[in-house]
Design a protein around this motif. Structure first.
Motif, PDB file in Angstrom:
ATOM      1  N   GLU A 287      -5.779  -2.882  -4.780  1.00  0.00           N
ATOM      2  CA  GLU A 287      -6.575  -3.274  -6.236  1.00  0.00           C
ATOM      3  C   GLU A 287      -6.426  -4.761  -6.448  1.00  0.00           C
ATOM      4  N   PRO A 288      -6.944  -5.195  -7.264  1.00  0.00           N
ATOM      5  CA  PRO A 288      -6.988  -6.635  -7.709  1.00  0.00           C
ATOM      6  C   PRO A 288      -5.663  -6.702  -8.759  1.00  0.00           C
ATOM      7  N   VAL A 289      -5.007  -7.937  -8.604  1.00  0.00           N
ATOM      8  CA  VAL A 289      -4.089  -8.191  -9.227  1.00  0.00           C
ATOM      9  C   VAL A 289      -4.037  -9.793  -9.944  1.00  0.00           C
ATOM     10  N   GLU A 290      -4.165  -9.848 -11.279  1.00  0.00           N
ATOM     11  CA  GLU A 290      -4.446 -10.963 -12.010  1.00  0.00           C
ATOM     12  C   GLU A 290      -3.116 -11.381 -12.929  1.00  0.00           C
ATOM     13  N   THR A 291      -2.783 -12.682 -12.361  1.00  0.00           N
ATOM     14  CA  THR A 291      -1.676 -12.865 -13.424  1.00  0.00           C
ATOM     15  C   THR A 291      -2.084 -14.399 -14.164  1.00  0.00           C
ATOM     16  N   SER A 292      -1.330 -14.954 -14.994  1.00  0.00           N
ATOM     17  CA  SER A 292      -1.556 -16.101 -15.517  1.00  0.00           C
ATOM     18  C   SER A 292      -1.879 -17.160 -14.565  1.00  0.00           C
ATOM     19  N   SER A 293      -1.189 -17.092 -13.408  1.00  0.00           N
ATOM     20  CA  SER A 293      -1.345 -18.173 -12.558  1.00  0.00           C
ATOM     21  C   SER A 293      -2.089 -17.993 -11.217  1.00  0.00           C
ATOM     22  N   SER A 294      -2.472 -16.817 -10.903  1.00  0.00           N
ATOM     23  CA  SER A 294      -3.241 -16.507  -9.684  1.00  0.00           C
ATOM     24  C   SER A 294      -4.116 -15.025  -9.914  1.00  0.00           C
ATOM     25  N   MET A 295      -5.006 -15.101  -8.817  1.00  0.00           N
ATOM     26  CA  MET A 295      -5.883 -13.802  -8.706  1.00  0.00           C
ATOM     27  C   MET A 295      -5.973 -13.413  -7.487  1.00  0.00           C
ATOM     28  N   ILE A 296      -5.335 -12.226  -7.220  1.00  0.00           N
ATOM     29  CA  ILE A 296      -5.074 -11.669  -5.982  1.00  0.00           C
ATOM     30  C   ILE A 296      -6.307 -10.651  -5.786  1.00  0.00           C
ATOM     31  N   LYS A 297      -7.252 -10.902  -5.023  1.00  0.00           N
ATOM     32  CA  LYS A 297      -8.444  -9.821  -4.618  1.00  0.00           C
ATOM     33  C   LYS A 297      -8.325  -8.680  -4.267  1.00  0.00           C
ATOM     34  N   LYS A 298      -7.110  -8.517  -3.447  1.00  0.00           N
ATOM     35  CA  LYS A 298      -6.769  -7.219  -3.233  1.00  0.00           C
ATOM     36  C   LYS A 298      -5.119  -7.095  -2.834  1.00  0.00           C
ATOM     37  N   CYS A 299      -4.579  -6.152  -3.351  1.00  0.00           N
ATOM     38  CA  CYS A 299      -3.182  -5.966  -2.979  1.00  0.00           C
ATOM     39  C   CYS A 299      -2.730  -4.510  -2.935  1.00  0.00           C
ATOM     40  N   ALA A 300      -1.911  -4.197  -1.840  1.00  0.00           N
ATOM     41  CA  ALA A 300      -1.551  -2.868  -1.424  1.00  0.00           C
ATOM     42  C   ALA A 300      -0.006  -3.045  -0.879  1.00  0.00           C
ATOM     43  N   TRP A 301       0.580  -1.802  -1.428  1.00  0.00           N
ATOM     44  CA  TRP A 301       1.811  -1.422  -0.879  1.00  0.00           C
ATOM     45  C   TRP A 301       1.869  -0.341  -0.016  1.00  0.00           C
ATOM     46  N   ILE A 302       2.372  -0.494   1.126  1.00  0.00           N
ATOM     47  CA  ILE A 302       2.251   0.707   2.096  1.00  0.00           C
ATOM     48  C   ILE A 302       3.512   1.095   2.936  1.00  0.00           C
ATOM     49  N   THR A 303       4.137   2.218   2.950  1.00  0.00           N
ATOM     50  CA  THR A 303       5.149   2.712   3.815  1.00  0.00           C
ATOM     51  C   THR A 303       4.559   3.257   4.993  1.00  0.00           C
ATOM     52  N   ASP A 304       4.562   2.601   6.091  1.00  0.00           N
ATOM     53  CA  ASP A 304       4.240   3.028   7.502  1.00  0.00           C
ATOM     54  C   ASP A 304       4.668   4.134   7.889  1.00  0.00           C
ATOM     55  N   ARG A 305       4.437   4.818   9.172  1.00  0.00           N
ATOM     56  CA  ARG A 305       4.769   6.110   9.500  1.00  0.00           C
ATOM     57  C   ARG A 305       6.321   5.729  10.140  1.00  0.00           C
ATOM     58  N   PHE A 306       6.737   4.514  10.367  1.00  0.00           N
ATOM     59  CA  PHE A 306       7.984   4.214  10.693  1.00  0.00           C
ATOM     60  C   PHE A 306       9.040   3.980   9.589  1.00  0.00           C
ATOM     61  N   ASN A 307       8.551   4.084   8.281  1.00  0.00           N
ATOM     62  CA  ASN A 307       9.289   4.227   7.189  1.00  0.00           C
ATOM     63  C   ASN A 307       9.415   2.607   6.891  1.00  0.00           C
ATOM     64  N   VAL A 308       8.808   1.691   7.198  1.00  0.00           N
ATOM     65  CA  VAL A 308       8.799   0.311   6.889  1.00  0.00           C
ATOM     66  C   VAL A 308       7.707   0.043   5.829  1.00  0.00           C
ATOM     67  N   THR A 309       8.011  -0.650   4.730  1.00  0.00           N
ATOM     68  CA  THR A 309       7.137  -0.927   3.880  1.00  0.00           C
ATOM     69  C   THR A 309       6.731  -2.524   3.890  1.00  0.00           C
ATOM     70  N   TRP A 310       5.312  -2.466   3.628  1.00  0.00           N
ATOM     71  CA  TRP A 310       4.506  -3.539   3.677  1.00  0.00           C
ATOM     72  C   TRP A 310       3.631  -3.938   2.550  1.00  0.00           C
ATOM     73  N   GLN A 311       3.602  -5.110   2.004  1.00  0.00           N
ATOM     74  CA  GLN A 311       2.732  -5.687   0.755  1.00  0.00           C
ATOM     75  C   GLN A 311       1.775  -6.310   1.601  1.00  0.00           C
ATOM     76  N   LEU A 312       0.488  -5.726   1.515  1.00  0.00           N
ATOM     77  CA  LEU A 312      -0.650  -6.570   1.900  1.00  0.00           C
ATOM     78  C   LEU A 312      -1.164  -7.454   0.788  1.00  0.00           C
ATOM     79  N   ILE A 313      -1.610  -8.588   1.152  1.00  0.00           N
ATOM     80  CA  ILE A 313      -2.419  -9.521  -0.017  1.00  0.00           C
ATOM     81  C   ILE A 313      -3.397 -10.042   0.399  1.00  0.00           C
ATOM     82  N   TYR A 314      -4.728 -10.114  -0.151  1.00  0.00           N
ATOM     83  CA  TYR A 314      -5.841 -10.872   0.103  1.00  0.00           C
ATOM     84  C   TYR A 314      -6.288 -11.708  -1.036  1.00  0.00           C
ATOM     85  N   GLN A 315      -6.260 -12.845  -1.086  1.00  0.00           N
ATOM     86  CA  GLN A 315      -6.287 -13.846  -2.111  1.00  0.00           C
ATOM     87  C   GLN A 315      -7.768 -14.380  -2.111  1.00  0.00           C
TER      88      GLN A 315
END
Length: 138
Positions: A110-138
């Protein structure tokens, strides 16, 4: 570690899946490589054949990993995650797809907008190895 190496290196503990995880990450992320893998041998404290230490890079950042015996393996939490700023929407979409497979999407994309930035896409995923990633596309 040698003196010219970073003093802080992310270290991930796995429950018998370190080699599989390191190979998976270095195949999925750009500019990534396995630097070295050492295995537990007979007589070592650990499961013979499991990873004692693995050193790998994701886009120039060095990581380390190891396997822990199942009875001592720590619980993981999404409170600790790896933030990855994608170069393109295509890279974001590809990583989201492969990390989410057999994992859990905690948020987004989903997009995330703050007063200082606009993130076009953001996702948090816990992968099959139980490691969590924050993916960002600005």
């Amino acid at each position: 570690m040698k003196t010219n190496e970073p003093k802080v290196v992310p270290f991930i503990t796995f429950c018998g899946q370190a080699k599989e995880a390191v190979e998976f990450y270095t195949q999925q992320f750009q500019n990534s490589q396995i630097i070295s893998i050492a295995y537990f041998e007979k007589g070592d404290r650990g499961v013979e054949g499991d990873v004692l230490t693995a050193v790998f890079e994701i886009n120039g950042l060095q990581f380390m990993a190891m396997d822990m015996e199942k009875e001592y393996c720590p619980q993981t939490s999404w409170a600790t995650s790896f933030y990855y700023d994608c170069d393109s929407e295509n890279e974001f979409d590809k990583l989201l797809e492969v990390l989410a497979k057999d994992g859990t999407v905690l948020m987004g994309p989903e997009p995330v907008e703050t007063s200082s930035s606009m993130i076009k896409k953001c996702a948090w995923i816990t992968d099959r190895f139980n490691v969590t990633w924050q993916l960002i596309y600005q």
